[in-house]
Design an enzyme around this catalytic site. Sequence first.
Site, mmCIF file in Angstrom:
data_model
loop_
_atom_site.group_PDB
_atom_site.id
_atom_site.type_symbol
_atom_site.label_atom_id
_atom_site.label_comp_id
_atom_site.label_asym_id
_atom_site.label_seq_id
_atom_site.Cartn_x
_atom_site.Cartn_y
_atom_site.Cartn_z
ATOM 1 C CE LYS A 94 -7.376 -1.849 5.243
ATOM 2 N NZ LYS A 94 -7.949 -2.023 3.924
ATOM 3 C CG HIS B 41 -7.816 -9.605 -0.341
ATOM 4 N ND1 HIS B 41 -7.751 -9.409 -1.701
ATOM 5 C CD2 HIS B 41 -7.580 -8.393 0.203
ATOM 6 C CE1 HIS B 41 -7.498 -8.135 -1.960
ATOM 7 N NE2 HIS B 41 -7.385 -7.504 -0.820
ATOM 8 C CG HIS C 290 -5.478 0.811 -3.147
ATOM 9 N ND1 HIS C 290 -4.608 0.829 -2.074
ATOM 10 C CD2 HIS C 290 -6.244 -0.291 -2.969
ATOM 11 C CE1 HIS C 290 -4.850 -0.208 -1.292
ATOM 12 N NE2 HIS C 290 -5.836 -0.907 -1.818
ATOM 13 N NE ARG D 182 -3.632 -2.113 2.680
ATOM 14 C CZ ARG D 182 -3.330 -3.332 3.129
ATOM 15 N NH1 ARG D 182 -2.115 -3.588 3.597
ATOM 16 N NH2 ARG D 182 -4.240 -4.289 3.138
ATOM 17 C CE1 TYR E 114 -7.734 -3.843 -3.063
ATOM 18 C CE2 TYR E 114 -6.013 -5.088 -4.165
ATOM 19 C CZ TYR E 114 -6.400 -4.030 -3.371
ATOM 20 O OH TYR E 114 -5.459 -3.164 -2.883
ATOM 21 N NE ARG F 216 -3.168 -3.935 -1.230
ATOM 22 C CZ ARG F 216 -2.554 -4.814 -0.434
ATOM 23 N NH1 ARG F 216 -1.237 -4.794 -0.316
ATOM 24 N NH2 ARG F 216 -3.249 -5.694 0.253
#
Length: 180
Positions: A63, A154, A128, A40, A163, A131
């Site tokens: 995160k 995930h 993002h 990230r 995603y 990523r």
Amino acid sequence: MQFVQPIRDPEILADIKYHLKDTNYRNYIMVMIGINTGLRISDILKLRVRDVVGTHIVIKELKTGKTKRILITGDLKRELQEHIRDKPGIEFLIKSREGHNRAITPSMAYKIMRSIAEEFALKEIGCHSLRKTFGYFFYKQYNDIALLMRLFNHSSEKVTLRYIGVEQDTMDVHLKRFKV
């Protein structure tokens, strides 16, 4: 919050890298780290020279709070060596031009990504996207959604496919061929 997409076209990605390498090496390194590690932007911006001198980047993700160990690919290693030559270990990799040894802010990283999107006429691009681009190309190369899911932390393969935009690609392909 805007939903961003990966950069899917390898030619456009190559053009972006070539352009950034020629015009702004710091921004080039930021993009290279993102698309080669899947980190990230918040984790990329906290990296210092000392974090990339070995074979792996070892960080505690902001995160999740989880420790992550990422192999530095050969291509990324070559570019990083050029970028960190003669720099002290404490220096930030993505260093701001303002102040003494400060990383750029997330908002500056976003402005950089928006300028790249504008330069290359890309839509739905943000920090993002780096990523997601890593994930998209990793999946296309290895077709190993289970491993990618673990790399991204995930909860399910379905979440990971959505995603990285593969689910959207599949829907688009089917709708292109659809006739009533």
